[in-house]
Design a protein around this motif. Structure first.
Motif, mmCIF file in Angstrom:
data_model
loop_
_atom_site.group_PDB
_atom_site.id
_atom_site.type_symbol
_atom_site.label_atom_id
_atom_site.label_comp_id
_atom_site.label_asym_id
_atom_site.label_seq_id
_atom_site.Cartn_x
_atom_site.Cartn_y
_atom_site.Cartn_z
ATOM 1 N N TYR A 128 47.603 -14.799 -6.703
ATOM 2 C CA TYR A 128 46.906 -16.354 -6.839
ATOM 3 C C TYR A 128 47.222 -16.711 -4.527
ATOM 4 N N ALA A 129 48.568 -16.807 -4.784
ATOM 5 C CA ALA A 129 48.517 -17.117 -3.281
ATOM 6 C C ALA A 129 47.711 -16.131 -2.623
ATOM 7 N N ASP A 130 47.489 -14.966 -2.346
ATOM 8 C CA ASP A 130 46.457 -14.154 -1.930
ATOM 9 C C ASP A 130 45.387 -14.610 -2.077
ATOM 10 N N ALA A 131 44.492 -14.822 -2.771
ATOM 11 C CA ALA A 131 43.683 -15.385 -3.003
ATOM 12 C C ALA A 131 42.615 -16.158 -2.499
ATOM 13 N N THR A 132 44.356 -17.339 -2.481
ATOM 14 C CA THR A 132 44.042 -18.391 -1.492
ATOM 15 C C THR A 132 44.059 -18.507 -0.565
ATOM 16 N N ALA A 133 44.556 -17.722 0.226
ATOM 17 C CA ALA A 133 44.625 -17.752 1.613
ATOM 18 C C ALA A 133 43.283 -16.652 1.816
ATOM 19 N N ARG A 134 42.817 -16.188 1.428
ATOM 20 C CA ARG A 134 41.559 -15.221 1.220
ATOM 21 C C ARG A 134 40.323 -16.138 1.056
ATOM 22 N N ASP A 135 40.304 -17.757 0.745
ATOM 23 C CA ASP A 135 39.208 -18.463 0.593
ATOM 24 C C ASP A 135 38.674 -18.220 -1.185
ATOM 25 N N GLY A 136 39.498 -17.864 -1.805
ATOM 26 C CA GLY A 136 39.061 -17.266 -3.211
ATOM 27 C C GLY A 136 40.203 -18.006 -4.181
ATOM 28 N N GLY A 137 40.170 -17.958 -5.492
ATOM 29 C CA GLY A 137 41.421 -18.079 -6.697
ATOM 30 C C GLY A 137 42.383 -18.607 -5.714
ATOM 31 N N VAL A 162 53.586 -29.919 -16.672
ATOM 32 C CA VAL A 162 53.407 -30.610 -17.989
ATOM 33 C C VAL A 162 51.744 -29.300 -18.569
ATOM 34 N N GLY A 163 51.342 -28.774 -17.403
ATOM 35 C CA GLY A 163 50.330 -27.615 -17.598
ATOM 36 C C GLY A 163 49.517 -27.189 -16.557
ATOM 37 N N GLY A 164 47.882 -26.888 -15.794
ATOM 38 C CA GLY A 164 48.427 -25.953 -14.789
ATOM 39 C C GLY A 164 46.153 -26.382 -14.995
ATOM 40 N N ALA A 165 46.317 -26.021 -14.254
ATOM 41 C CA ALA A 165 44.553 -25.651 -14.099
ATOM 42 C C ALA A 165 44.501 -24.637 -12.082
ATOM 43 N N LEU A 166 43.729 -24.134 -12.730
ATOM 44 C CA LEU A 166 43.303 -22.956 -11.343
ATOM 45 C C LEU A 166 41.408 -22.263 -11.622
ATOM 46 N N PHE A 167 41.364 -22.365 -9.967
ATOM 47 C CA PHE A 167 39.941 -21.872 -9.764
ATOM 48 C C PHE A 167 39.784 -19.878 -10.055
ATOM 49 N N ARG A 168 39.751 -19.368 -11.226
ATOM 50 C CA ARG A 168 39.872 -18.509 -11.361
ATOM 51 C C ARG A 168 38.742 -17.125 -10.846
ATOM 52 N N VAL A 169 37.950 -18.212 -10.582
ATOM 53 C CA VAL A 169 36.985 -17.616 -9.488
ATOM 54 C C VAL A 169 36.698 -19.248 -8.264
ATOM 55 N N PHE A 170 36.418 -18.726 -7.345
ATOM 56 C CA PHE A 170 36.103 -19.103 -6.026
ATOM 57 C C PHE A 170 35.373 -18.362 -5.275
ATOM 58 N N GLU A 171 33.713 -18.504 -4.820
ATOM 59 C CA GLU A 171 33.201 -17.922 -3.839
ATOM 60 C C GLU A 171 32.078 -18.881 -2.944
ATOM 61 N N PRO A 172 33.218 -18.717 -1.827
ATOM 62 C CA PRO A 172 32.363 -20.165 -1.203
ATOM 63 C C PRO A 172 30.572 -19.425 -0.456
ATOM 64 N N GLN A 173 30.884 -17.945 -0.457
ATOM 65 C CA GLN A 173 29.252 -17.138 -0.230
ATOM 66 C C GLN A 173 28.751 -17.292 -0.859
#
Length: 181
Positions: free
Chosen positions: A56-65, A77-88
């Motif tokens: 996820y850190a690598d994906a974030t660096a690429r403006d992804g998940g 106590v929990g978490g959340a994610l952008f499993r997919v994040f596609e600005p294009q």
């Protein structure tokens, strides 16, 4: 970067240096998470947690998940994610999880609302997706409550725990945000 207070918790980035926290959280709550989250099976120690978070850190660096944790008094106590994040394509997919003792306080709904606001208002996303298995009624209820539309079911879309699971696809368009009750 998204970081905000959600009720009595704080949502902030979950990074590889916090792998021990994620490994411990997963171990404590594996039985609760395992039916729905493949990573709850594959994260078995700090090394596997680190690998997961590094992806996820690598994906974030690429403006992804990107991935976040919900913290209350320095306890995850929990978490959340952008499993997919596609600005294009201006499309993203949100996922969430909570410890059993953190449920019933509105944390999931407020977390998803904050993520939607950030994705749409800050990053210009036009389509937010939510995916869950039909058997996960609490997840389906969140999608309905937040105004997502069930667009269809992908039959036998992924294998988990030796079973082929259907996956429901729900979506909320940026233009629909004001329509929720």
């Amino acid at each position: 970067m998204l970081s905000t207070t959600i009720g009595d918790a704080e949502l902030r980035a979950l990074e590889p240096w916090q792998a021990a926290d994620l490994a411990a959280f997963t171990e404590r709550h594996r039985a609760h998470l395992r039916p729905w989250l493949p990573w709850a099976v594959s994260i078995v120690d700090e090394d596997t947690a680190n690998g997961f978070l590094q992806r996820y850190a690598d994906a974030t660096a690429r403006d992804g998940g990107r991935i976040y944790a919900l913290w209350r008094d320095d306890e995850m106590v929990g978490g959340a994610l952008f499993r997919v994040f596609e600005p294009q394509t201006r499309t993203c997919e949100i996922g969430v999880w909570l410890a059993p003792d953190a449920t019933g306080r509105g944390l999931v709904g407020r977390t998803v609302e904050a993520m939607i606001a950030w994705a749409v208002d800050v990053r210009g996303m036009r389509r937010i997706e939510w995916q869950c298995v039909p058997e996960n009624e609490p997840s389906r209820a969140v999608a309905r409550r937040l105004g997502f539309t069930h667009e269809g079911t992908l039959r036998e879309a992924f294998e988990h725990e030796g079973r082929l699971w259907d996956v429901e696809v729900w979506a909320l368009l940026a233009a629909e945000r004001g329509l929720q009750a």
